[in-house]
Design a protein around this motif. Structure first.
Motif, mmCIF file in Angstrom:
data_model
loop_
_atom_site.group_PDB
_atom_site.id
_atom_site.type_symbol
_atom_site.label_atom_id
_atom_site.label_comp_id
_atom_site.label_asym_id
_atom_site.label_seq_id
_atom_site.Cartn_x
_atom_site.Cartn_y
_atom_site.Cartn_z
ATOM 1 N N GLU A 15 -132.146 107.097 -9.005
ATOM 2 C CA GLU A 15 -133.478 107.487 -8.532
ATOM 3 C C GLU A 15 -133.420 108.781 -7.733
ATOM 4 O O GLU A 15 -134.287 109.660 -7.870
ATOM 5 C CB GLU A 15 -134.088 106.380 -7.678
ATOM 6 C CG GLU A 15 -134.449 105.115 -8.446
ATOM 7 C CD GLU A 15 -135.049 104.061 -7.523
ATOM 8 O OE1 GLU A 15 -135.802 104.428 -6.598
ATOM 9 O OE2 GLU A 15 -134.753 102.866 -7.724
ATOM 10 N N VAL A 16 -132.404 108.912 -6.889
ATOM 11 C CA VAL A 16 -132.282 110.117 -6.058
ATOM 12 C C VAL A 16 -131.998 111.337 -6.927
ATOM 13 O O VAL A 16 -132.556 112.417 -6.702
ATOM 14 C CB VAL A 16 -131.191 109.930 -4.985
ATOM 15 C CG1 VAL A 16 -130.961 111.233 -4.218
ATOM 16 C CG2 VAL A 16 -131.587 108.814 -4.020
ATOM 17 N N ILE A 17 -131.150 111.175 -7.928
ATOM 18 C CA ILE A 17 -130.861 112.296 -8.829
ATOM 19 C C ILE A 17 -132.113 112.703 -9.599
ATOM 20 O O ILE A 17 -132.439 113.895 -9.700
ATOM 21 C CB ILE A 17 -129.706 111.934 -9.788
ATOM 22 C CG1 ILE A 17 -128.383 111.881 -9.007
ATOM 23 C CG2 ILE A 17 -129.607 112.957 -10.929
ATOM 24 C CD1 ILE A 17 -127.225 111.322 -9.789
ATOM 25 N N GLU A 18 -132.838 111.724 -10.120
ATOM 26 C CA GLU A 18 -134.050 112.039 -10.879
ATOM 27 C C GLU A 18 -135.075 112.768 -10.009
ATOM 28 O O GLU A 18 -135.636 113.799 -10.401
ATOM 29 C CB GLU A 18 -134.663 110.755 -11.443
ATOM 30 C CG GLU A 18 -135.919 111.006 -12.281
ATOM 31 C CD GLU A 18 -136.512 109.728 -12.858
ATOM 32 O OE1 GLU A 18 -137.559 109.830 -13.521
ATOM 33 O OE2 GLU A 18 -135.933 108.647 -12.634
ATOM 34 N N LYS A 19 -135.311 112.246 -8.813
ATOM 35 C CA LYS A 19 -136.265 112.868 -7.902
ATOM 36 C C LYS A 19 -135.763 114.244 -7.455
ATOM 37 O O LYS A 19 -136.546 115.206 -7.371
ATOM 38 C CB LYS A 19 -136.477 111.967 -6.685
ATOM 39 C CG LYS A 19 -137.521 112.448 -5.705
ATOM 40 C CD LYS A 19 -138.910 112.121 -6.168
ATOM 41 C CE LYS A 19 -139.930 112.346 -5.065
ATOM 42 N NZ LYS A 19 -141.303 111.996 -5.478
ATOM 43 N N GLY A 20 -134.465 114.335 -7.184
ATOM 44 C CA GLY A 20 -133.888 115.606 -6.754
ATOM 45 C C GLY A 20 -134.003 116.679 -7.817
ATOM 46 O O GLY A 20 -134.329 117.837 -7.519
ATOM 47 N N VAL A 21 -133.726 116.317 -9.060
ATOM 48 C CA VAL A 21 -133.821 117.286 -10.163
ATOM 49 C C VAL A 21 -135.263 117.764 -10.329
ATOM 50 O O VAL A 21 -135.517 118.962 -10.483
ATOM 51 C CB VAL A 21 -133.293 116.666 -11.474
ATOM 52 C CG1 VAL A 21 -133.637 117.553 -12.663
ATOM 53 C CG2 VAL A 21 -131.784 116.465 -11.385
ATOM 54 N N ASP A 22 -136.222 116.846 -10.277
ATOM 55 C CA ASP A 22 -137.631 117.231 -10.395
ATOM 56 C C ASP A 22 -138.016 118.216 -9.285
ATOM 57 O O ASP A 22 -138.686 119.228 -9.540
ATOM 58 C CB ASP A 22 -138.534 116.001 -10.319
ATOM 59 C CG ASP A 22 -138.475 115.151 -11.579
ATOM 60 O OD1 ASP A 22 -137.959 115.642 -12.603
ATOM 61 O OD2 ASP A 22 -138.936 113.991 -11.535
ATOM 62 N N PHE A 23 -137.587 117.902 -8.065
ATOM 63 C CA PHE A 23 -137.898 118.769 -6.923
ATOM 64 C C PHE A 23 -137.258 120.149 -7.091
ATOM 65 O O PHE A 23 -137.919 121.180 -6.899
ATOM 66 C CB PHE A 23 -137.402 118.104 -5.639
ATOM 67 C CG PHE A 23 -137.432 119.000 -4.426
ATOM 68 C CD1 PHE A 23 -138.633 119.321 -3.817
ATOM 69 C CD2 PHE A 23 -136.249 119.517 -3.895
ATOM 70 C CE1 PHE A 23 -138.666 120.145 -2.696
ATOM 71 C CE2 PHE A 23 -136.263 120.332 -2.780
ATOM 72 C CZ PHE A 23 -137.480 120.643 -2.171
ATOM 73 N N LEU A 24 -135.986 120.177 -7.478
ATOM 74 C CA LEU A 24 -135.285 121.456 -7.615
ATOM 75 C C LEU A 24 -135.865 122.287 -8.758
ATOM 76 O O LEU A 24 -135.968 123.515 -8.662
ATOM 77 C CB LEU A 24 -133.793 121.203 -7.838
ATOM 78 C CG LEU A 24 -133.048 120.595 -6.642
ATOM 79 C CD1 LEU A 24 -131.633 120.200 -7.027
ATOM 80 C CD2 LEU A 24 -133.028 121.555 -5.453
ATOM 81 N N GLN A 25 -136.245 121.639 -9.830
ATOM 82 C CA GLN A 25 -136.859 122.378 -10.944
ATOM 83 C C GLN A 25 -138.170 123.046 -10.505
ATOM 84 O O GLN A 25 -138.449 124.179 -10.876
ATOM 85 C CB GLN A 25 -137.107 121.444 -12.122
ATOM 86 C CG GLN A 25 -135.842 121.086 -12.878
ATOM 87 C CD GLN A 25 -136.086 120.084 -14.001
ATOM 88 O OE1 GLN A 25 -137.109 119.390 -14.041
ATOM 89 N NE2 GLN A 25 -135.142 120.001 -14.939
ATOM 90 N N GLN A 26 -138.951 122.349 -9.696
ATOM 91 C CA GLN A 26 -140.174 122.933 -9.164
ATOM 92 C C GLN A 26 -139.862 124.151 -8.288
ATOM 93 O O GLN A 26 -140.546 125.176 -8.359
ATOM 94 C CB GLN A 26 -140.951 121.900 -8.347
ATOM 95 C CG GLN A 26 -141.533 120.741 -9.144
ATOM 96 C CD GLN A 26 -142.123 119.676 -8.239
ATOM 97 O OE1 GLN A 26 -142.526 119.941 -7.114
ATOM 98 N NE2 GLN A 26 -142.156 118.441 -8.720
ATOM 99 N N CYS A 27 -138.822 124.012 -7.469
ATOM 100 C CA CYS A 27 -138.463 125.105 -6.547
ATOM 101 C C CYS A 27 -137.939 126.330 -7.299
ATOM 102 O O CYS A 27 -138.140 127.459 -6.852
ATOM 103 C CB CYS A 27 -137.386 124.640 -5.571
ATOM 104 S SG CYS A 27 -137.912 123.309 -4.479
ATOM 105 N N LEU A 28 -137.251 126.100 -8.406
ATOM 106 C CA LEU A 28 -136.555 127.183 -9.106
ATOM 107 C C LEU A 28 -137.355 127.739 -10.287
ATOM 108 O O LEU A 28 -136.928 128.703 -10.925
ATOM 109 C CB LEU A 28 -135.198 126.692 -9.611
ATOM 110 C CG LEU A 28 -134.247 126.171 -8.521
ATOM 111 C CD1 LEU A 28 -132.972 125.630 -9.141
ATOM 112 C CD2 LEU A 28 -133.926 127.267 -7.502
ATOM 113 N N SER A 29 -138.494 127.135 -10.587
ATOM 114 C CA SER A 29 -139.266 127.595 -11.739
ATOM 115 C C SER A 29 -140.046 128.874 -11.412
ATOM 116 O O SER A 29 -140.281 129.192 -10.260
ATOM 117 C CB SER A 29 -140.242 126.507 -12.171
ATOM 118 O OG SER A 29 -141.136 126.200 -11.131
#
Length: 246
Positions: free
Chosen positions: A232-246
């Motif tokens: 769950e933490v990886i999934e949420k973390g990836v979503d958050f980082l993708q938003q930050c880096l897009s």
């Protein structure tokens, strides 16, 4: 001398920097840094703070009230030394507080932060959790279990954590005033059953950051979300980082 590992398989991508807790070290992250970095296609850096794991002993075994600010300065020096100017910080507990302070004090190098169980002030539940850990260290095989990872650093590390936080001078420790200096995106994670802090920590952080900050309180989880619910933490973390880096 710091025990430090850098993995850079993704040219021109940011670097995730993992900051461990008060009894943590590189080994105790297990494979979580590698998994989150691979899933987000980021490079990563993980290190033992001085006095922990395979790093050298504390330079000053007696801590003052500003020891976490000193750790933020050390982290910034590491980023400069390794030419990391697009850092994504993932900090757990003390490491979360260090992530917040680093983002506040050195915003030019920090792109985003994720914290787990970070503290910005002292709560009674925190002190109760530390007293329980102190009692376990004195009455169980906890010293032997910690020594597997921290070796000769073990006693000084436990003493530094417990005696600093339980000292009367530390009761009014509060870094809330630093939070408005945080302008980067922040994901603030805490287990709803965290034995070291209440949701007031999360609410305070999110309310005071100047940048976009989001809270994630996880039901049925305690102080170690990346160990208790890693997927769950990886999934949420990836979503958050993708938003930050897009």
């Amino acid at each position: 001398m710091l025990n430090l590992h850098i993995h850079s398989p993704f040219p021109n991508r940011p670097t995730l920097v993992f900051l461990h807790d008060s009894l943590g070290c590189v080994e105790l992250w297990r494979d979580f840094p590698e998994r989150l970095a691979a899933a987000s296609q980021c490079n990563y850096l993980v290190y033992d703070r001085l006095g922990y794991g395979k790093s050298g002993p504390f330079a000053h075994p007696v801590r003052d009230k500003h020891y976490l600010e000193h750790e933020a300065v050390v982290l910034n020096q590491l980023l400069v030394e390794h030419n990391i100017d697009q850092a994504l910080l993932f900090g757990h507990s003390d490491g979360g507080s260090i992530a917040l302070l680093t983002a506040a004090l050195f915003p030019e190098r920090i792109q985003a932060i994720i914290t787990e169980g970070a503290h910005v002030f002292v709560e009674e539940v925190t002190l109760a959790g530390i007293r329980a850990a102190q009692a376990a260290y004195n009455t169980t095989d906890l010293p032997q279990r910690l020594a597997k990872y921290h070796g000769a650093n073990t006693d000084a590390m436990v003493k530094a954590w417990t005696e600093t936080w339980l000292a009367p001078m530390f009761r009014d420790w509060d870094i809330t005033d630093f939070l408005p200096q945080i302008t980067c995106p922040a994901l603030i994670i805490q287990g709803e059953d965290d034995e070291f802090g209440t949701p007031k920590q999360v609410k305070t952080i999110v309310a005071h950051c100047s940048g976009p900050a989001q809270a994630w309180l996880i039901p049925g989880v305690q102080h170690n979300p990346h160990k208790e619910v890693p997927e769950e933490v990886i999934e949420k973390g990836v979503d958050f980082l993708q938003q930050c880096l897009s």
